[in-house]
Design a protein around this motif. Structure first.
Motif, mmCIF file in Angstrom:
data_model
loop_
_atom_site.group_PDB
_atom_site.id
_atom_site.type_symbol
_atom_site.label_atom_id
_atom_site.label_comp_id
_atom_site.label_asym_id
_atom_site.label_seq_id
_atom_site.Cartn_x
_atom_site.Cartn_y
_atom_site.Cartn_z
ATOM 1 N N MET A 1 0.851 -1.181 0.000
ATOM 2 C CA MET A 1 0.000 0.000 0.000
ATOM 3 C C MET A 1 0.888 1.233 0.000
ATOM 4 S SD MET A 1 -3.155 0.586 2.478
ATOM 5 C CE MET A 1 -3.393 2.102 3.299
ATOM 6 N N ASN A 2 0.462 2.252 -0.679
ATOM 7 C CA ASN A 2 1.269 3.456 -0.765
ATOM 8 C C ASN A 2 1.236 4.233 0.547
ATOM 9 O OD1 ASN A 2 -1.375 4.146 -0.972
ATOM 10 N ND2 ASN A 2 -1.186 5.330 -2.836
ATOM 11 N N ALA A 3 2.108 5.207 0.674
ATOM 12 C CA ALA A 3 2.209 5.977 1.910
ATOM 13 C C ALA A 3 0.906 6.712 2.207
ATOM 14 C CB ALA A 3 3.342 6.985 1.785
ATOM 15 N N GLN A 4 0.590 6.795 3.480
ATOM 16 C CA GLN A 4 -0.612 7.506 3.891
ATOM 17 C C GLN A 4 -0.366 8.999 3.757
ATOM 18 O OE1 GLN A 4 -1.419 6.266 7.875
ATOM 19 N NE2 GLN A 4 -1.935 4.194 7.263
ATOM 20 N N ARG A 5 -1.260 9.671 3.045
ATOM 21 C CA ARG A 5 -1.102 11.106 2.849
ATOM 22 C C ARG A 5 -2.026 11.915 3.726
ATOM 23 N NH1 ARG A 5 -1.336 12.315 -3.379
ATOM 24 N NH2 ARG A 5 -3.441 12.547 -2.651
ATOM 25 N N HIS A 6 -3.221 11.458 3.917
ATOM 26 C CA HIS A 6 -4.214 12.235 4.653
ATOM 27 C C HIS A 6 -4.990 11.288 5.549
ATOM 28 C CE1 HIS A 6 -3.422 15.473 1.840
ATOM 29 N NE2 HIS A 6 -3.577 14.593 0.874
ATOM 30 N N VAL A 7 -5.213 11.710 6.777
ATOM 31 C CA VAL A 7 -5.975 10.895 7.711
ATOM 32 C C VAL A 7 -6.949 11.796 8.447
ATOM 33 C CG1 VAL A 7 -5.853 9.405 9.746
ATOM 34 C CG2 VAL A 7 -4.038 9.306 8.049
ATOM 35 N N VAL A 8 -8.165 11.316 8.631
ATOM 36 C CA VAL A 8 -9.125 12.004 9.477
ATOM 37 C C VAL A 8 -9.714 10.961 10.412
ATOM 38 C CG1 VAL A 8 -11.142 11.714 7.985
ATOM 39 C CG2 VAL A 8 -11.052 13.642 9.552
ATOM 40 N N ILE A 9 -9.979 11.367 11.631
ATOM 41 C CA ILE A 9 -10.580 10.461 12.614
ATOM 42 C C ILE A 9 -11.829 11.125 13.161
ATOM 43 C CG2 ILE A 9 -10.290 9.293 14.832
ATOM 44 C CD1 ILE A 9 -7.266 9.242 14.233
ATOM 45 N N GLU A 10 -12.914 10.387 13.165
ATOM 46 C CA GLU A 10 -14.190 10.856 13.714
ATOM 47 C C GLU A 10 -14.595 9.847 14.782
ATOM 48 O OE1 GLU A 10 -17.709 13.251 13.882
ATOM 49 O OE2 GLU A 10 -15.845 13.609 12.805
ATOM 50 N N GLU A 11 -14.924 10.321 15.965
ATOM 51 C CA GLU A 11 -15.305 9.423 17.046
ATOM 52 C C GLU A 11 -16.770 9.606 17.400
ATOM 53 O OE1 GLU A 11 -12.648 8.869 20.297
ATOM 54 O OE2 GLU A 11 -11.032 9.859 19.222
ATOM 55 N N SER A 12 -17.332 8.546 17.998
ATOM 56 C CA SER A 12 -18.704 8.644 18.457
ATOM 57 C C SER A 12 -18.794 9.795 19.457
ATOM 58 C CB SER A 12 -19.153 7.334 19.104
ATOM 59 O OG SER A 12 -18.245 6.922 20.104
ATOM 60 N N PRO A 13 -19.824 10.621 19.336
ATOM 61 C CA PRO A 13 -19.947 11.777 20.221
ATOM 62 C C PRO A 13 -19.992 11.383 21.694
ATOM 63 C CG PRO A 13 -21.533 11.905 18.439
ATOM 64 C CD PRO A 13 -20.883 10.566 18.352
ATOM 65 N N HIS A 14 -20.695 10.346 22.002
ATOM 66 C CA HIS A 14 -20.637 9.711 23.316
ATOM 67 C C HIS A 14 -21.356 8.379 23.216
ATOM 68 C CE1 HIS A 14 -24.682 10.307 24.933
ATOM 69 N NE2 HIS A 14 -24.570 11.577 25.060
ATOM 70 N N ARG B 1 -26.737 7.675 18.975
ATOM 71 C CA ARG B 1 -27.186 6.752 17.950
ATOM 72 C C ARG B 1 -27.085 7.405 16.570
ATOM 73 N NH1 ARG B 1 -28.016 2.113 20.085
ATOM 74 N NH2 ARG B 1 -29.326 1.357 18.429
ATOM 75 N N HIS B 2 -26.406 8.548 16.488
ATOM 76 C CA HIS B 2 -26.346 9.296 15.239
ATOM 77 C C HIS B 2 -25.076 8.983 14.462
ATOM 78 C CE1 HIS B 2 -29.825 11.528 16.514
ATOM 79 N NE2 HIS B 2 -29.239 11.722 17.668
ATOM 80 N N THR B 3 -25.217 8.835 13.156
ATOM 81 C CA THR B 3 -24.074 8.576 12.285
ATOM 82 C C THR B 3 -23.795 9.759 11.368
ATOM 83 O OG1 THR B 3 -25.488 7.530 10.630
ATOM 84 C CG2 THR B 3 -24.530 6.088 12.320
ATOM 85 N N ALA B 4 -24.530 10.846 11.541
ATOM 86 C CA ALA B 4 -24.402 11.997 10.641
ATOM 87 C C ALA B 4 -22.991 12.564 10.639
ATOM 88 C CB ALA B 4 -25.416 13.072 11.012
ATOM 89 N N GLY B 5 -22.352 12.637 11.791
ATOM 90 C CA GLY B 5 -20.995 13.185 11.859
ATOM 91 C C GLY B 5 -20.014 12.373 11.036
ATOM 92 N N ALA B 6 -20.155 11.060 11.065
ATOM 93 C CA ALA B 6 -19.278 10.196 10.283
ATOM 94 C C ALA B 6 -19.498 10.402 8.789
ATOM 95 C CB ALA B 6 -19.505 8.729 10.664
ATOM 96 N N ARG B 7 -20.749 10.512 8.381
ATOM 97 C CA ARG B 7 -21.039 10.738 6.961
ATOM 98 C C ARG B 7 -20.523 12.097 6.497
ATOM 99 N NH1 ARG B 7 -25.897 8.418 8.610
ATOM 100 N NH2 ARG B 7 -26.905 10.451 8.618
ATOM 101 N N GLY C 1 -20.527 0.124 23.443
ATOM 102 C CA GLY C 1 -19.592 1.214 23.698
ATOM 103 C C GLY C 1 -19.389 2.154 22.538
ATOM 104 N N TRP C 2 -18.190 2.543 22.343
ATOM 105 C CA TRP C 2 -17.766 3.575 21.423
ATOM 106 C C TRP C 2 -17.500 3.013 20.032
ATOM 107 C CZ3 TRP C 2 -13.181 2.185 19.370
ATOM 108 C CH2 TRP C 2 -12.462 1.216 20.063
ATOM 109 N N TRP C 3 -17.334 3.922 19.083
ATOM 110 C CA TRP C 3 -16.826 3.598 17.754
ATOM 111 C C TRP C 3 -15.896 4.716 17.319
ATOM 112 C CZ3 TRP C 3 -17.865 7.375 14.253
ATOM 113 C CH2 TRP C 3 -18.999 8.157 14.461
ATOM 114 N N ARG C 4 -15.004 4.402 16.396
ATOM 115 C CA ARG C 4 -14.059 5.383 15.871
ATOM 116 C C ARG C 4 -13.876 5.123 14.380
ATOM 117 N NH1 ARG C 4 -9.860 4.224 19.022
ATOM 118 N NH2 ARG C 4 -10.760 5.498 20.642
#
Length: 133
Positions: A1-14, A18-24, A60-63
């Protein structure tokens, strides 16, 4: 796999969220800036399904991790459950069973990796030679 250029991390608000809007939203913005060649609708469906599964099937959580290389896109969802996703026969009476099949068809490659804290589900897309122009 080629080098990672850009990364973003979104975590469950708490954990009770039950919302997935932030991830989308984070995924759509990430693809716009770093992977315009990717099929936005397909990636958003996969992210929605994986986050929804984490919300529904874990206590629990998701990331969410999004990583772009020159010709790859990797979507990873980490969650607190050690149980892998299970393909079920689809039900037209509202009981689900479509999601995992959909994830496997839309992503180029799907892997489930056990972790000490739960698991990581990884979906990978490769840039097609037609999209390289």
């Amino acid at each position: 796999m080629n080098a990672q250029r850009h990364v973003v991390i979104e975590e469950s608000p708490h954990p009770e969220s039950r919302h997935t809007a932030g991830a989308r939203t984070a995924t759509a913005e990430f693809l716009l800036h770093h992977c315009p060649w990717a099929d936005l609708d397909a990636v958003l469906l996969v992210v929605s399904e994986l986050v929804s599964n984490a919300v529904r099937h874990t206590a629990g959580w998701w990331r969410l991790h999004l990583t772009a290389g020159a010709d790859t896109l990797v979507v990873q969802i980490e969650d607190s459950s050690p149980l892998p996703p299970v393909a079920r026969p689809p039900s037209f009476s509202g009981e689900g069973g479509f999601g995992w099949h959909m994830v496997q068809r839309l992503a180029g490659r799907v892997e489930v990796c056990p972790q000490p804290y739960g698991k990581t589900v990884r979906a990978t897309w490769m840039r097609s030679s037609a999209a390289a122009c």
